[in-house]
Motif scaffolding. Structure first.
Motif, PDB file in Angstrom:
ATOM      1  N   ALA A   1     -19.635  17.481  47.916  1.00 31.00           N
ATOM      2  CA  ALA A   1     -20.286  16.552  47.523  1.00 31.00           C
ATOM      3  C   ALA A   1     -20.007  15.289  47.946  1.00 31.00           C
ATOM      4  O   ALA A   1     -20.665  14.621  48.414  1.00 31.00           O
ATOM      5  CB  ALA A   1     -19.405  16.169  46.353  1.00 31.00           C
TER       6      ALA A   1
ATOM      7  N   VAL B   1     -22.211  14.485  50.359  1.00 30.57           N
ATOM      8  CA  VAL B   1     -23.964  14.860  50.026  1.00 30.57           C
ATOM      9  C   VAL B   1     -24.218  13.482  49.990  1.00 30.57           C
ATOM     10  O   VAL B   1     -23.856  12.783  49.078  1.00 30.57           O
ATOM     11  CB  VAL B   1     -24.121  16.310  48.934  1.00 30.57           C
ATOM     12  CG1 VAL B   1     -25.037  15.947  48.499  1.00 30.57           C
ATOM     13  CG2 VAL B   1     -23.462  17.512  49.260  1.00 30.57           C
ATOM     14  N   ARG B   2     -26.000  13.172  49.833  1.00 27.44           N
ATOM     15  CA  ARG B   2     -26.396  12.359  49.321  1.00 27.44           C
ATOM     16  C   ARG B   2     -27.711  12.633  48.793  1.00 27.44           C
ATOM     17  O   ARG B   2     -28.995  13.477  49.895  1.00 27.44           O
ATOM     18  CB  ARG B   2     -26.703  10.884  50.560  1.00 27.44           C
ATOM     19  CG  ARG B   2     -24.940   9.984  50.931  1.00 27.44           C
ATOM     20  CD  ARG B   2     -24.589   9.250  49.722  1.00 27.44           C
ATOM     21  NE  ARG B   2     -23.311   8.703  50.251  1.00 27.44           N
ATOM     22  CZ  ARG B   2     -21.840   9.219  49.467  1.00 27.44           C
ATOM     23  NH1 ARG B   2     -22.441  10.290  49.445  1.00 27.44           N
ATOM     24  NH2 ARG B   2     -21.836   8.313  50.197  1.00 27.44           N
ATOM     25  N   TYR B   3     -28.469  12.322  48.405  1.00 29.22           N
ATOM     26  CA  TYR B   3     -29.758  12.400  47.611  1.00 29.22           C
ATOM     27  C   TYR B   3     -30.825  10.793  47.622  1.00 29.22           C
ATOM     28  O   TYR B   3     -30.280  10.119  47.104  1.00 29.22           O
ATOM     29  CB  TYR B   3     -29.975  13.245  46.368  1.00 29.22           C
ATOM     30  CG  TYR B   3     -29.431  13.887  46.425  1.00 29.22           C
ATOM     31  CD1 TYR B   3     -29.795  15.582  46.655  1.00 29.22           C
ATOM     32  CD2 TYR B   3     -28.317  14.392  45.581  1.00 29.22           C
ATOM     33  CE1 TYR B   3     -29.277  16.280  46.482  1.00 29.22           C
ATOM     34  CE2 TYR B   3     -27.156  15.844  45.328  1.00 29.22           C
ATOM     35  CZ  TYR B   3     -27.885  16.618  46.651  1.00 29.22           C
ATOM     36  OH  TYR B   3     -27.280  18.520  45.570  1.00 29.22           O
TER      37      TYR B   3
ATOM     38  N   MET C   1     -37.662  13.767  46.913  1.00 27.14           N
ATOM     39  CA  MET C   1     -36.057  13.545  46.851  1.00 27.14           C
ATOM     40  C   MET C   1     -35.976  13.947  48.594  1.00 27.14           C
ATOM     41  O   MET C   1     -35.484  15.440  48.451  1.00 27.14           O
ATOM     42  CB  MET C   1     -35.864  14.114  45.548  1.00 27.14           C
ATOM     43  CG  MET C   1     -34.053  14.290  46.138  1.00 27.14           C
ATOM     44  SD  MET C   1     -33.099  15.071  44.594  1.00 27.14           S
ATOM     45  CE  MET C   1     -33.564  16.898  44.930  1.00 27.14           C
TER      46      MET C   1
ATOM     47  N   PHE D   1     -38.228  17.222  48.994  1.00 23.33           N
ATOM     48  CA  PHE D   1     -38.611  17.514  48.208  1.00 23.33           C
ATOM     49  C   PHE D   1     -39.890  16.812  47.589  1.00 23.33           C
ATOM     50  O   PHE D   1     -39.315  15.412  46.801  1.00 23.33           O
ATOM     51  CB  PHE D   1     -37.789  18.822  46.828  1.00 23.33           C
ATOM     52  CG  PHE D   1     -36.669  19.566  46.814  1.00 23.33           C
ATOM     53  CD1 PHE D   1     -37.292  20.232  47.317  1.00 23.33           C
ATOM     54  CD2 PHE D   1     -35.509  18.922  47.051  1.00 23.33           C
ATOM     55  CE1 PHE D   1     -35.843  21.299  47.591  1.00 23.33           C
ATOM     56  CE2 PHE D   1     -34.453  19.407  48.059  1.00 23.33           C
ATOM     57  CZ  PHE D   1     -34.495  20.920  48.409  1.00 23.33           C
TER      58      PHE D   1
ATOM     59  N   ALA E   1     -35.664  21.920  42.982  1.00 21.00           N
ATOM     60  CA  ALA E   1     -34.711  21.873  44.078  1.00 21.00           C
ATOM     61  C   ALA E   1     -33.830  22.481  44.081  1.00 21.00           C
ATOM     62  O   ALA E   1     -33.846  23.824  43.006  1.00 21.00           O
ATOM     63  CB  ALA E   1     -33.534  19.733  44.028  1.00 21.00           C
ATOM     64  N   GLY E   2     -33.233  22.668  45.270  1.00 20.40           N
ATOM     65  CA  GLY E   2     -31.618  23.760  45.655  1.00 20.40           C
ATOM     66  C   GLY E   2     -30.840  22.441  45.681  1.00 20.40           C
ATOM     67  O   GLY E   2     -30.274  21.144  45.701  1.00 20.40           O
ATOM     68  N   TYR E   3     -30.019  23.302  46.313  1.00 20.27           N
ATOM     69  CA  TYR E   3     -28.409  23.561  46.923  1.00 20.27           C
ATOM     70  C   TYR E   3     -28.302  22.492  47.863  1.00 20.27           C
ATOM     71  O   TYR E   3     -29.272  23.061  48.638  1.00 20.27           O
ATOM     72  CB  TYR E   3     -27.293  23.969  46.318  1.00 20.27           C
ATOM     73  CG  TYR E   3     -27.116  24.240  45.400  1.00 20.27           C
ATOM     74  CD1 TYR E   3     -25.918  23.638  44.512  1.00 20.27           C
ATOM     75  CD2 TYR E   3     -26.951  26.359  44.753  1.00 20.27           C
ATOM     76  CE1 TYR E   3     -25.886  23.641  43.229  1.00 20.27           C
ATOM     77  CE2 TYR E   3     -26.023  25.957  43.706  1.00 20.27           C
ATOM     78  CZ  TYR E   3     -26.026  24.987  42.961  1.00 20.27           C
ATOM     79  OH  TYR E   3     -25.833  25.570  41.861  1.00 20.27           O
TER      80      TYR E   3
ATOM     81  N   GLN F   1     -18.732  25.634  38.559  1.00 20.38           N
ATOM     82  CA  GLN F   1     -19.270  24.989  38.955  1.00 20.38           C
ATOM     83  C   GLN F   1     -20.604  24.960  37.906  1.00 20.38           C
ATOM     84  O   GLN F   1     -20.613  23.299  37.964  1.00 20.38           O
ATOM     85  CB  GLN F   1     -19.265  24.903  40.930  1.00 20.38           C
ATOM     86  CG  GLN F   1     -21.409  25.185  41.042  1.00 20.38           C
ATOM     87  CD  GLN F   1     -21.314  27.295  41.341  1.00 20.38           C
ATOM     88  OE1 GLN F   1     -20.465  27.480  41.447  1.00 20.38           O
ATOM     89  NE2 GLN F   1     -22.236  27.243  41.756  1.00 20.38           N
ATOM     90  N   ARG F   2     -20.538  25.980  37.004  1.00 24.28           N
ATOM     91  CA  ARG F   2     -21.840  25.453  36.421  1.00 24.28           C
ATOM     92  C   ARG F   2     -21.256  24.941  34.290  1.00 24.28           C
ATOM     93  O   ARG F   2     -20.656  25.596  34.373  1.00 24.28           O
ATOM     94  CB  ARG F   2     -22.724  26.391  36.486  1.00 24.28           C
ATOM     95  CG  ARG F   2     -23.203  27.122  37.611  1.00 24.28           C
ATOM     96  CD  ARG F   2     -24.702  26.163  38.423  1.00 24.28           C
ATOM     97  NE  ARG F   2     -25.484  25.832  37.569  1.00 24.28           N
ATOM     98  CZ  ARG F   2     -26.815  26.714  37.676  1.00 24.28           C
ATOM     99  NH1 ARG F   2     -27.577  27.483  39.218  1.00 24.28           N
ATOM    100  NH2 ARG F   2     -28.243  26.364  36.525  1.00 24.28           N
TER     101      ARG F   2
ATOM    102  N   GLU G   1     -31.815  28.110  40.849  1.00 26.84           N
ATOM    103  CA  GLU G   1     -31.795  27.423  41.704  1.00 26.84           C
ATOM    104  C   GLU G   1     -32.988  27.542  42.436  1.00 26.84           C
ATOM    105  O   GLU G   1     -33.363  28.755  42.646  1.00 26.84           O
ATOM    106  CB  GLU G   1     -30.749  27.695  42.446  1.00 26.84           C
ATOM    107  CG  GLU G   1     -30.441  26.564  44.455  1.00 26.84           C
ATOM    108  CD  GLU G   1     -30.065  26.768  45.620  1.00 26.84           C
ATOM    109  OE1 GLU G   1     -29.338  28.120  45.564  1.00 26.84           O
ATOM    110  OE2 GLU G   1     -29.861  26.039  46.239  1.00 26.84           O
TER     111      GLU G   1
END
Lengths: 334, 160
Positions: free
Chosen positions: A204, A207-209, A217, A229, A235-237, A284-285, A320
């Motif tokens: 994480a 990761v940047r959105y 996005m 997207f 969206a996905g991972y 992780q969910r 996902e």
């Protein structure tokens, strides 16, 4: 040779937190698997996992409700730093874990030597997918069960089950890793960290959105843009294997589209193949995911035992990219 | 001291009190957050005329007018009901992200840590917030459940 169980298969369910563990047990899990709050397990995410005290309490809760706990210590010890992994093995046994899930041979040797009374399972991270490899783990470390990589078809699993001296566990729902698990270097290439060594695929912290003014996005991993997207597009991972790239003059999914594994429709064939346990991915969910998926598969097992039709596709909202696949179990999948 | 025109100071003390009540009732949230408790997380409720910035380590909550430039390490955005579901563990964060019901920007680690900490906490946010102001929790919780059951009706008013 074959030692597959003929009774109802175990439903092995994920828990990233003590709350999720209790939810999984209450929803009908036979087994909950979880890990400690460090890089000894392959879901080393911020705010996730169990302290030693939480693992003990969780195990006590599970046992009280006739469920079991498997401790995932399934990353590969770093050179010169095996103590953290050895301690995780010792502590998991001390916490009352019913089995240890390991991937590394050295760790398997340590567990077999120090805790021969505790069941040893081979993690999917070991990527053991042929009889010779699995037999080696069984004969050398007394491994009782192997978690199968998500790249085998059902005929391949059936053939495997007839040629190995241990039980098998197959994924039925959740994140779909299509690479040689435990050997994938894509995350490492982009960030220097991998699920194998650090317990994180696409960490994480890298990761940047970026939210566009048009509602789009972009997801970025390290220096790489993984996907973009459009507004409203599921969206996905942010993993490279699920990325959309420009290649050969076209833009598309080079490795795999964002999709979750949902093998509920293939469950009868999987059970007939001789697997001893069905595994749900997703430590992780959130616990809402855990509850919904565990209940759905518990109901499916019950419906199957009664000869009733299975309820297919009920979990699509959790998938996902808003889509699911039966993965390699279904031969139409590449 | 010069007033910051971006802030909604009139409501801020109530938000801060509710936030502190949640932290006091659930110390495990700060424990799970670890170092990320120092992160300033912006909560952007879609359609609302304001946004919130929360910093757990300082037990601080700020309220800003919509569109104001605010310093924060990360932002989580979504409809009111969606964010409520997320905070209460009634919704799966990943699924809400996949469906684009929530958006994330900034420090993803801080957001993931917050999501996991809240999910584990078993937070009954409506109960906690109203209890902080001395209101009885149970009737409000029942009211909230009724409110959720009428979700399609109210979605247009508050955002889904």
């Amino acid at each position: 040779m074959k030692k597959q169980s003929r009774k109802t298969p175990e439903l092995v369910c994920p828990a990233g937190t003590p709350s999720a563990l209790r939810v999984a047990v209450d929803a009908g899990a036979d087994v909950v698997y979880c890990g400690f709050r460090d890089e000894t397990n392959a879901r080393n995410f911020p705010g996730l996992n169990f302290s030693r005290a939480e693992m003990s309490e969780g195990t006590e809760y599970a046992h009280k409700h006739k469920a079991r706990v498997y401790a995932a210590i399934n990353t590969f010890p770093q050179a010169g730093n095996t103590a953290l992994w050895h301690k995780a093995i010792d502590d998991a046994v001390g916490c009352g874990a019913d089995a240890l899930i390991v991937a590394d041979m050295g760790l398997a040797a340590y567990a077999a030597r120090m805790h021969p009374e505790t069941r040893l399972h081979l993690s999917v991270q070991a990527s053991a997918s042929n009889p010779d490899a699995i037999r080696y783990y069984c004969e050398t470390f007394n491994v009782k069960r192997v978690v199968l990589p998500r790249v085998l078809s059902i005929p391949e699993i059936t053939a495997l089950n007839g040629n190995i001296p241990c039980e098998t566990e197959a994924f039925v729902f959740g994140g779909l890793c299509v690479m040689a698990e435990g050997r994938c270097l894509l995350s490492s290439y982009a960030t220097g960290k991998s699920p194998n060594m650090n317990g994180v695929c696409s960490p994480a912290g890298d990761v940047r959105y970026a939210q566009g003014k048009d509602g789009s996005m972009a997801s970025k991993l390290g220096a790489f843009t993984i996907n973009r997207f459009a507004e409203g597009e599921p969206a996905g991972y942010p993993t490279i294997c699920k990325g959309r790239f420009k290649c050969g003059g076209e833009t598309g999914y080079i490795f795999e589209e964002p999709a979750s594994l949902d093998a509920l429709s293939m469950m009868p064939e999987l059970l007939q193949s001789g697997v001893a346990a069905l595994k749900i991915e997703g430590r992780q969910r959130g616990k809402a995911y855990t509850e919904a998926v565990v209940k759905a598969f518990r109901k499916a097992l019950s419906d199957y035992a009664r000869g009733w039709p299975l309820e297919i596709g009920a979990l699509i909202a959790l998938a996902e990219g808003g889509q699911s696949t039966a993965g390699a179990y279904d031969k139409t999948w590449r | 001291m010069k007033k910051d025109p971006r802030r909604l100071r009139f409501i801020e003390p109530f938000v801060r009190r509710a936030f502190c009540a949640v932290l006091d009732a659930h110390p495990e949230i700060a424990d799970r957050l670890g170092n990320y408790a120092a992160s300033r997380i912006r909560i952007d409720i879609r359609g609302a005329p304001f946004c919130m910035v929360l910093q757990p380590s300082k037990r601080a909550a700020w309220l800003y007018r919509r569109g104001a430039k605010v310093k924060s390490e990360a932002t989580v955005s979504g409809g009111f009901m969606t964010l409520l579901k997320l905070a209460s563990g009634d919704g799966d964060g990943d699924a809400l992200f996949f469906s684009r019901d929530i958006g994330i920007s900034g420090d993803t680690e801080a957001v993931v840590a917050l999501r996991n900490a809240l999910d584990d906490s078993g937070l009954d946010i409506i109960h906690e917030i109203f209890s902080a102001f001395g209101f009885p929790g149970l009737p409000l919780r029942l009211g909230y459940k009724a409110f959720r059951s009428m979700r399609p009706l109210v979605a247009g008013m508050f955002g889904s």
